[in-house]
Design a protein around this motif. Structure first.
Motif, PDB file in Angstrom:
ATOM      1  N   VAL A 216      15.106  -5.079  -2.365  1.00 32.65           N
ATOM      2  CA  VAL A 216      14.695  -3.770  -2.797  1.00 32.65           C
ATOM      3  C   VAL A 216      14.151  -2.799  -1.680  1.00 32.65           C
ATOM      4  CG1 VAL A 216      12.877  -2.703  -4.228  1.00 32.65           C
ATOM      5  CG2 VAL A 216      13.601  -4.809  -4.761  1.00 32.65           C
TER       6      VAL A 216
ATOM      7  N   TYR B 296      13.383   1.294  -0.058  1.00 33.55           N
ATOM      8  CA  TYR B 296      12.845   2.446  -0.251  1.00 33.55           C
ATOM      9  C   TYR B 296      13.557   3.658   0.691  1.00 33.55           C
ATOM     10  CZ  TYR B 296       9.239   5.881  -1.634  1.00 33.55           C
ATOM     11  OH  TYR B 296       8.630   7.271  -2.044  1.00 33.55           O
TER      12      TYR B 296
ATOM     13  N   GLN C   6      12.422  -4.374   6.296  1.00 32.85           N
ATOM     14  CA  GLN C   6      11.817  -3.330   5.076  1.00 32.85           C
ATOM     15  C   GLN C   6      12.468  -3.662   3.624  1.00 32.85           C
ATOM     16  OE1 GLN C   6      11.505   0.615   6.686  1.00 32.85           O
ATOM     17  NE2 GLN C   6      10.036  -0.128   8.447  1.00 32.85           N
ATOM     18  N   GLU C   7      13.084  -4.698   3.653  1.00 33.27           N
ATOM     19  CA  GLU C   7      13.593  -4.907   2.312  1.00 33.27           C
ATOM     20  C   GLU C   7      12.958  -6.013   1.567  1.00 33.27           C
ATOM     21  OE1 GLU C   7      17.962  -5.605   2.206  1.00 33.27           O
ATOM     22  OE2 GLU C   7      18.249  -3.970   3.581  1.00 33.27           O
ATOM     23  N   ILE C   8      12.768  -5.938   0.322  1.00 30.75           N
ATOM     24  CA  ILE C   8      11.882  -6.696  -0.538  1.00 30.75           C
ATOM     25  C   ILE C   8      12.674  -8.063  -0.779  1.00 30.75           C
ATOM     26  CG2 ILE C   8      10.519  -7.455  -2.306  1.00 30.75           C
ATOM     27  CD1 ILE C   8       9.636  -4.256  -2.274  1.00 30.75           C
TER      28      ILE C   8
ATOM     29  N   HIS D 255       3.098   7.319  -6.133  1.00 32.41           N
ATOM     30  CA  HIS D 255       4.307   7.164  -5.425  1.00 32.41           C
ATOM     31  C   HIS D 255       5.380   7.070  -6.302  1.00 32.41           C
ATOM     32  CE1 HIS D 255       2.590   6.316  -1.247  1.00 32.41           C
ATOM     33  NE2 HIS D 255       1.323   6.121  -1.959  1.00 32.41           N
ATOM     34  N   HIS D 256       5.347   7.346  -7.804  1.00 35.93           N
ATOM     35  CA  HIS D 256       6.434   7.414  -8.609  1.00 35.93           C
ATOM     36  C   HIS D 256       7.324   5.937  -8.611  1.00 35.93           C
ATOM     37  CE1 HIS D 256       5.754  11.768  -8.870  1.00 35.93           C
ATOM     38  NE2 HIS D 256       5.895  11.846  -7.487  1.00 35.93           N
ATOM     39  N   LEU D 257       6.428   4.989  -8.577  1.00 25.71           N
ATOM     40  CA  LEU D 257       7.009   3.870  -8.528  1.00 25.71           C
ATOM     41  C   LEU D 257       6.953   3.256  -9.825  1.00 25.71           C
ATOM     42  CD1 LEU D 257       5.428   2.217  -5.120  1.00 25.71           C
ATOM     43  CD2 LEU D 257       7.963   2.832  -5.577  1.00 25.71           C
ATOM     44  N   PRO D 258       7.931   2.152 -10.285  1.00 28.95           N
ATOM     45  CA  PRO D 258       7.900   1.671 -11.551  1.00 28.95           C
ATOM     46  C   PRO D 258       6.371   1.108 -11.935  1.00 28.95           C
ATOM     47  CG  PRO D 258       9.851   0.921 -10.541  1.00 28.95           C
ATOM     48  CD  PRO D 258       8.753   1.764  -9.361  1.00 28.95           C
TER      49      PRO D 258
ATOM     50  N   LEU E 259       2.603 -12.448  -9.480  1.00 36.72           N
ATOM     51  CA  LEU E 259       4.030 -11.942  -9.019  1.00 36.72           C
ATOM     52  C   LEU E 259       4.296 -10.527  -9.082  1.00 36.72           C
ATOM     53  CD1 LEU E 259       6.330 -12.450  -7.313  1.00 36.72           C
ATOM     54  CD2 LEU E 259       7.585 -13.287  -9.352  1.00 36.72           C
TER      55      LEU E 259
ATOM     56  N   PHE F  36       4.538  -8.018  -5.959  1.00 39.27           N
ATOM     57  CA  PHE F  36       6.035  -7.056  -6.064  1.00 39.27           C
ATOM     58  C   PHE F  36       5.587  -5.535  -6.152  1.00 39.27           C
ATOM     59  CE2 PHE F  36       9.445  -5.061  -8.147  1.00 39.27           C
ATOM     60  CZ  PHE F  36      10.445  -5.010  -6.952  1.00 39.27           C
TER      61      PHE F  36
ATOM     62  N   GLN G  70       6.293  -2.678  -3.153  1.00 41.89           N
ATOM     63  CA  GLN G  70       7.166  -1.683  -3.200  1.00 41.89           C
ATOM     64  C   GLN G  70       6.100  -0.397  -2.697  1.00 41.89           C
ATOM     65  OE1 GLN G  70       8.235  -1.222  -7.191  1.00 41.89           O
ATOM     66  NE2 GLN G  70      10.178  -2.267  -6.843  1.00 41.89           N
TER      67      GLN G  70
ATOM     68  N   ILE H  31       6.348  -0.269   1.131  1.00 37.24           N
ATOM     69  CA  ILE H  31       7.322   0.353   1.842  1.00 37.24           C
ATOM     70  C   ILE H  31       7.558   1.604   1.652  1.00 37.24           C
ATOM     71  CG2 ILE H  31       8.866  -1.784   1.839  1.00 37.24           C
ATOM     72  CD1 ILE H  31      10.384  -1.105  -0.572  1.00 37.24           C
ATOM     73  N   SER H  32       6.888   2.246   0.200  1.00 39.23           N
ATOM     74  CA  SER H  32       6.791   3.746   0.135  1.00 39.23           C
ATOM     75  C   SER H  32       5.944   4.310   1.225  1.00 39.23           C
ATOM     76  CB  SER H  32       6.367   3.758  -1.145  1.00 39.23           C
ATOM     77  OG  SER H  32       5.963   5.114  -1.640  1.00 39.23           O
TER      78      SER H  32
ATOM     79  N   ARG I 113       7.080   5.045   4.412  1.00 39.64           N
ATOM     80  CA  ARG I 113       8.006   6.103   4.501  1.00 39.64           C
ATOM     81  C   ARG I 113       7.544   7.273   4.285  1.00 39.64           C
ATOM     82  NH1 ARG I 113      13.488   4.765   4.791  1.00 39.64           N
ATOM     83  NH2 ARG I 113      13.472   2.622   5.650  1.00 39.64           N
ATOM     84  N   GLN I 114       6.190   7.348   3.710  1.00 35.92           N
ATOM     85  CA  GLN I 114       5.480   8.557   3.582  1.00 35.92           C
ATOM     86  C   GLN I 114       5.220   9.105   4.810  1.00 35.92           C
ATOM     87  OE1 GLN I 114       5.988  10.280   0.677  1.00 35.92           O
ATOM     88  NE2 GLN I 114       6.925   8.368  -0.202  1.00 35.92           N
TER      89      GLN I 114
ATOM     90  N   ASN J 264       9.236   9.567   9.319  1.00 40.68           N
ATOM     91  CA  ASN J 264      10.590   9.103   9.270  1.00 40.68           C
ATOM     92  C   ASN J 264      10.898   8.224  10.586  1.00 40.68           C
ATOM     93  OD1 ASN J 264      11.488   9.969   6.809  1.00 40.68           O
ATOM     94  ND2 ASN J 264      11.996  12.021   7.341  1.00 40.68           N
TER      95      ASN J 264
END
Lengths: 607, 221
Positions: A33, A35, B64-66, B178-181, B189, B193, B197, B200-201, B204-205, B208
């Motif tokens: 995943v 972002y 930076q990838e889950i 953060h408009h995340l699910p 778990l 998870f 998320q 990583i949000s 980025r906030q 950059n």
């Protein structure tokens, strides 16, 4: 242990919704995943499938044209994974979002394991190709610059109307731009000369500036063609000066606009119906090739193009019949002109020949027989001249055996159904697809009902029909290799028609006849067979897809042959296909194999 | 009462030592090169001395990838009943019987993810239970490095001058911001998870440009 957030998302996302829970979990475990922040560019060279979970991503072509926006549940990267070709697109994150990455190995694994997933991405891929090509050729996006030529025919305002008139006839134009100091000051048209000069009895040395239209409406070179149409009809004018950056570029006329629309099939079909002479019809027929080229360049799908071409054949047939009636006088009885085979199914290709017959209200004896013999000769000869050549098997209305009354035809069909000789079976593939092209529909319907009533659940007939259909098989060898065959000219290839399209057409026909499904078009038949639960919806869909793929390949092949100055041939050399296409084609033949074994099971068991 | 940590096997000490042998990344490391492990524990209560761990869930973040393939969820065998807390966790006693010994779980965690920076929402609580559990199992606990997504969020909102309402820092509220699910709550778990998320949000906030571990740690104070 699974992350339910991810698996439940996959469960709602086509094509992964078809997986069961365990498979979905296995899929999720291959993914990661990531972002993206708005404004970030996605690296399009990574060999991974991107699944958008949240956010918005914009896809731009290398010409910076916005192709599409990707949102929740959309994919990117499959095009590269399928073709191994790197796209020159730019993918830009527009609203912050999460994406799931699926590495190439995972993508391939699931693609090979689940045919529907493979099919889904291949279809997505072909749709996207379509999207790219549609950009430049879409009728509605034609621009003035596509139509107007940079040809500036102008005259100074202090010239005389006589000079203007002579310039018009010399340059073969119907209007002139009036130009002063490189600026457009007006236009003068042949209509102006007529109504403002001649009708008013003005002398020949009248100055252009006195009769011209000052400050005319203009249009920019980069405007859309339909804007020109709008301006013309709004102001009731036929000429529009075209400007580029405020400078005179040329002129666009109503005729230019019409010519640009002429490629439309409706135009040609309408034109055919307006013809009352042999020459007129032949002139229209000569445009078929151009029409098919333009259908092809506009990326019209093959089955729609076939439909259009069949409609043109219908129109030509109808015109010849009307012409024959005008020549021979009114017919002595009601009749119906029948089309068989591919014309009946609306599936004509470019190399179609004639398959037709006459159904008469009365017995073809005496004067009645004579009349229709003459009519049939005129029409069949006419169609042959139009490029729809005589049927080599003589299945044409000009053959006296095929000019029968309702009783005659009913008896004929009865014989074919009762005693299926090899010859009768061969014919059944042509004769059992029939459609009225001209004349009485009720006469035709009577025959159609009669035939359907005879074939439903007629086990012996269906057995023989199926047995016959199974004689042809898809060209796949034991190790899933293509088996090639030679044509008369010793060219090797896959026969797309004999070893593909016909097999599907046969299957659809047999099932339809077995249950009295009235559709004739193969695609329609397959759809209705699924609707009436005669065929499993998945099998029907697979055959439909296979049919479309083959029809498209054949259509493209024909276009290519003709553009190379060859005769359209159904033999395709697999070497010219891309890896993806070859793979797809093998799938198609597999689907036919499957369907044939179902057919065998259904109709060819011991009676 | 603490029968489950009776007779800790002696070589267990090596586990902590080996974990410590791999040092965490230096503060100057770019976040892209830092390995994180988002972690969540479900607990019988709030007191690390009295209550215990019911279940644990984690998922690593690399580049930076889950990495979903390494997501894990374990139920912990417990000598006493889960009792009232089952209402929250949906974990019932009969499931716990099939669970894992706490020491085994800790061993798995320490052996699999040395050098990883832990990430948790309201990390103080998880760290307290983790430290306590390590002490009981191995005699001593390593010093865990952790990023607290709740602290990061608090600083983020402070900087923006947002007035914090009650519950504003709870995980579901943060995800929404953060408009995340949204995540099903109180599943170790799912929460780990969601926390990953969120991290990583959050990263980025901020900018950059590439951020260092030290900068992120400063935000987590």
């Amino acid at each position: 242990m699974e992350v339910t957030e991810v698996t439940s998302f996959l469960a709602q996302t086509t094509p992964f919704d078809q997986l069961d829970a365990d498979q979905r979990q296995a899929l999720a475990r291959q993914m990661s995943v990531y972002y993206f922040r708005a404004g970030e560019e996605v690296n399009t060279a990574s060999q991974r499938l991107m699944i958008v979970r949240t956010g918005v991503f914009s896809l731009y072509s290398d010409q910076q044209q916005l192709l599409t926006k990707l949102q929740t549940g959309d994919f990117y990267g499959y095009q590269q994974l399928l073709t191994e070709l790197h796209d020159k697109d730019t993918l830009l994150c527009e609203e912050d979002g999460l994406v799931y990455w699926l590495p190439a190995e995972g993508f391939d694994h699931f693609r090979y394991q689940f045919k529907n997933i493979d099919l889904f991405f291949q279809r997505l891929f072909s749709r996207r190709l379509h999207q790219y090509k549609a950009q430049s050729t879409d009728r509605f996006t034609l621009k003035i610059s596509d139509v107007a030529k940079a040809r500036k025919v102008s005259i100074p305002p202090d010239a005389t109307v006589q000079e203007a008139a002579s310039m018009m006839s010399k340059q073969r134009v119907s209007s002139l731009l009036v130009e002063h100091d490189n600026k457009l000051v007006g236009i003068i048209t042949d209509r102006d000369l007529r109504s403002r000069v001649v009708a008013e009895a003005l002398p020949a040395n009248t100055l252009v500036t006195e009769v011209m239209t000052e400050r005319p409406e203009t249009i920019d070179l980069h405007a859309y063609l339909f804007e020109a149409v709008q301006l013309m009809s709004q102001h009731n004018i036929h000429h529009l000066p075209v400007l580029r950056d405020e400078h005179i570029f040329g002129m666009i006329t109503a005729t230019d606009v019409i010519r640009a629309q002429q490629d439309h099939p409706v135009y040609l079909i309408g034109e055919i119906h307006r013809q009352h002479t042999e020459e007129g019809i032949l002139q229209c027929a000569s445009q078929i090739e151009h029409l098919s080229r333009s259908l092809s360049s506009q990326q019209v799908p093959a089955h729609e193009a076939s439909h259009v071409l069949t409609t043109v054949t219908d129109a030509l047939t109808q015109s010849w019949i009307k012409l024959a009636i005008a020549e021979l006088g009114p017919p002595p009885c009601v009749f119906s002109w029948l089309g068989f085979g591919s014309q009946a199914r609306m599936e004509q290709g470019l190399n179609a020949d004639q398959d037709n017959a006459l159904l008469l209200e009365k017995e073809p004896e005496g004067a009645v027989g004579q009349y229709f013999e003459q009519l049939a000769k005129i029409v069949c000869d006419g169609l042959n001249q139009c490029g729809i050549v005589y049927c080599p098997g003589n299945i044409m209305a000009s053959n006296p055996e095929l000019r029968l009354s309702l009783k005659g035809w009913s008896k004929q069909f009865g014989r074919w159904i009762q005693t299926p000789t090899p010859d009768a079976l061969l014919k059944s593939s042509i004769f059992f697809d029939l459609r009225p092209i001209y004349g009485s529909k009720s006469l035709f319907n009577a025959l159609k009902q009669d035939i359907l009533a005879r074939t439903v659940d007629r086990a012996v007939f269906l057995y023989h029909l199926s047995h016959n259909a199974l004689k042809g098989s898809p060209p796949l060898g034991f190790f899933k290799t293509f088996t090639l065959e030679r044509d008369g000219k010793q060219k090797k290839g896959l026969d797309l028609k004999k070893r593909g399209l016909i097999l599907i057409t046969d299957i659809a026909r047999i099932y339809s006849l077995s249950k009295g499904i009235p559709a004739i078009n193969t695609r329609q038949r397959l759809i209705q067979l699924a609707q009436h639960k005669v065929m499993d919806p998945k099998d029907s869909q697979n055959l439909l897809d296979a049919f479309d793929v083959l029809a498209q390949l054949r259509w493209d092949k024909h276009q290519h042959d003709i553009s190379q100055g060859h005769e359209a041939s159904n033999l395709l050399d697999p070497a010219v296909l891309s890896g993806l296409q070859r793979h797809q084609l093998k799938d198609v033949f597999e689907v036919i194999n499957q369907a044939q074994s179902h057919l065998k099971y259904r109709f060819c068991r011991e009676l | 009462m603490f029968g489950w940590f009776k007779n800790p096997p002696m070589p267990m000490n090596d586990i902590v030592r080996q974990y410590e042998a791999i040092s965490p990344p230096s503060p100057k490391t770019k976040l892209r090169d830092v390995n994180f492990l988002a972690l969540d524990l479900e607990l019988t209560g709030l007191d690390a001395k009295q209550d215990h761990i019911v279940s644990a869930g984690w998922v690593p973040i690399r580049q930076q990838e889950i990495i979903l393939g390494e997501s894990a969820h374990y139920l912990v065998k417990s000598p006493i009943g889960v009792g009232q807390s089952a209402v929250f966790h949906g974990v019932h006693d009969h499931q716990l019987l099939q669970g894992m010994e706490l020491c085994e779980l800790l061993q798995l965690l320490l052996e699999s993810y040395p050098g990883y920076i832990l990430v948790a929402h309201h990390a103080v609580m998880d760290l307290a239970f983790l430290t306590m559990a390590c002490q009981r199992c191995f005699g001593r606990s390593p010093k865990f490095n952790a990023i607290d997504t709740m602290r990061v969020e608090w600083q983020r909102l402070q900087r923006k001058g947002t007035v914090l309402t009650q519950n504003a820092l709870r995980l579901p509220n943060c995800l929404e911001r953060h408009h995340l699910p949204e995540a099903p709550q109180h599943h170790a778990l799912a929460d780990a998870f969601a926390c990953a998320q969120l991290l990583i949000s959050q990263i980025r906030q901020y900018s950059n440009a590439e951020m260092t571990l030290a900068e992120l740690q400063a935000l987590s104070r």
